[in-house]
Design a protein around this motif. Structure first.
Motif: not given
Lengths: 152, 122
Positions: B66-77, B94-103
């Motif tokens: 949420x903090x990162x998206x507020x500051x600069x939203x085009x990074x891929x998290x 939904x909050x802005x992550x680009x992808x989710x990799x499970x361990x």
């Protein structure tokens, strides 16, 4: 102690599936999972990785391992030299992944803490009273690690 | 060339992810050991890609997004987490992550996501 076998079967299935997943996906070594058993003995080991659980279940999930077992996993999974702090992190990483993967069964309300790793002894009295504490032995390459589950 | 910030409280994971990212030909511009440091480094380094752990002391991964998206939203998290359930993954996307990799994290999974981001075979 009265044991709810149906509930415990669900719990153990979730954790054995999670262990299988980790060892099959991440560790390229033959392994064998022993039959889970009940134990309230203190845990004595080189490394003890502990996850606190809250939410829809409460208690602890623990990995107990000697150093050589963790060194082998560090090399095998991450292909890095097993320095002291990386071996310590491995105990945390292992219990974190196994416990976290069980959310597939227990859902979003199964909340886990960041892992802490200690050396030496964990007193089983710290588990909630009146709950069964299960130990699942995992053997590979002449090593044995134990997953200990105490959840209500 | 995409620059990568690695955020994880485990030195083992930071070391392993850095090796994977560099093997794939990308540049690691920084590492952070908790959420607070992650936000500082994110603002300072403005990375193109962030690999982010979820369960961390100080500020957890979800709040970091949420903090990162507020500051600069085009990074891929890219969230790398042991928490394996669909609800968690969907909420983070939904909050802005680009992808989710499970361990447990596998290099192939990371490579697949980085290929999507860079549009190239890394």
């Amino acid at each position: 102690m009265e044991i709810d076998f149906q509930l415990d079967e669900v719990l153990l299935n979730a954790f054995t599936d999670s262990i299988l997943n980790y060892f099959q996906e991440a560790i390229d070594m033959d392994f064998e999972m022993g039959t889970p058993y009940l134990s309230r003995e203190d845990i004595l080991s080189d490394y003890i990785g502990i996850i606190g659980v809250s939410g829809n279940k409460k208690g602890y999930v623990i990995i107990a391992s000697n150093r050589s077992a963790l060194e082998k996993i560090v090399k095998c999974v991450f292909d890095v030299d097993p320095e002291d702090d990386l071996v310590t992190d491995m105990a945390g990483e292992l219990v974190n992944t196994i416990a976290g993967n069980t959310r597939k069964y227990f859902g979003h309300e199964f909340v886990i803490s960041a892992p802490i790793v200690i050396s030496g002894k964990f007193e089983s009295l710290r588990f909630p009273k009146g709950i069964p504490i299960f130990v699942i032995p995992i053997r590979f390459d002449n090593e044995m690690i134990q997953l200990i589950i105490g959840l209500e | 060339m995409e620059n990568v910030l690695i955020v994880d409280d485990s030195k083992l994971m930071r070391t392993a992810i850095q090796k994977m990212v560099e093997r794939l030909g990308l540049t690691v511009v920084g590492v952070a050991v908790d959420g607070v440091e992650a936000i500082e480094k994110y603002k300072e380094l403005k990375p193109d890609i962030v690999t982010l752990d979820l369960t961390m002391p100080e500020l957890d991964g979800e709040k970091c997004i949420l903090e990162m998206m507020k500051y600069k939203s085009d990074s891929k998290i890219i969230v790398v987490s042991a928490l394996k359930d669909d609800k968690t993954r969907n909420e983070l996307i939904e909050k802005g992550a680009f992808a989710y990799i499970p361990k447990p994290l596998r290099e192939e999974s990371l490579r697949e996501i980085l290929n999507q981001i860079t549009g190239a075979e890394v």
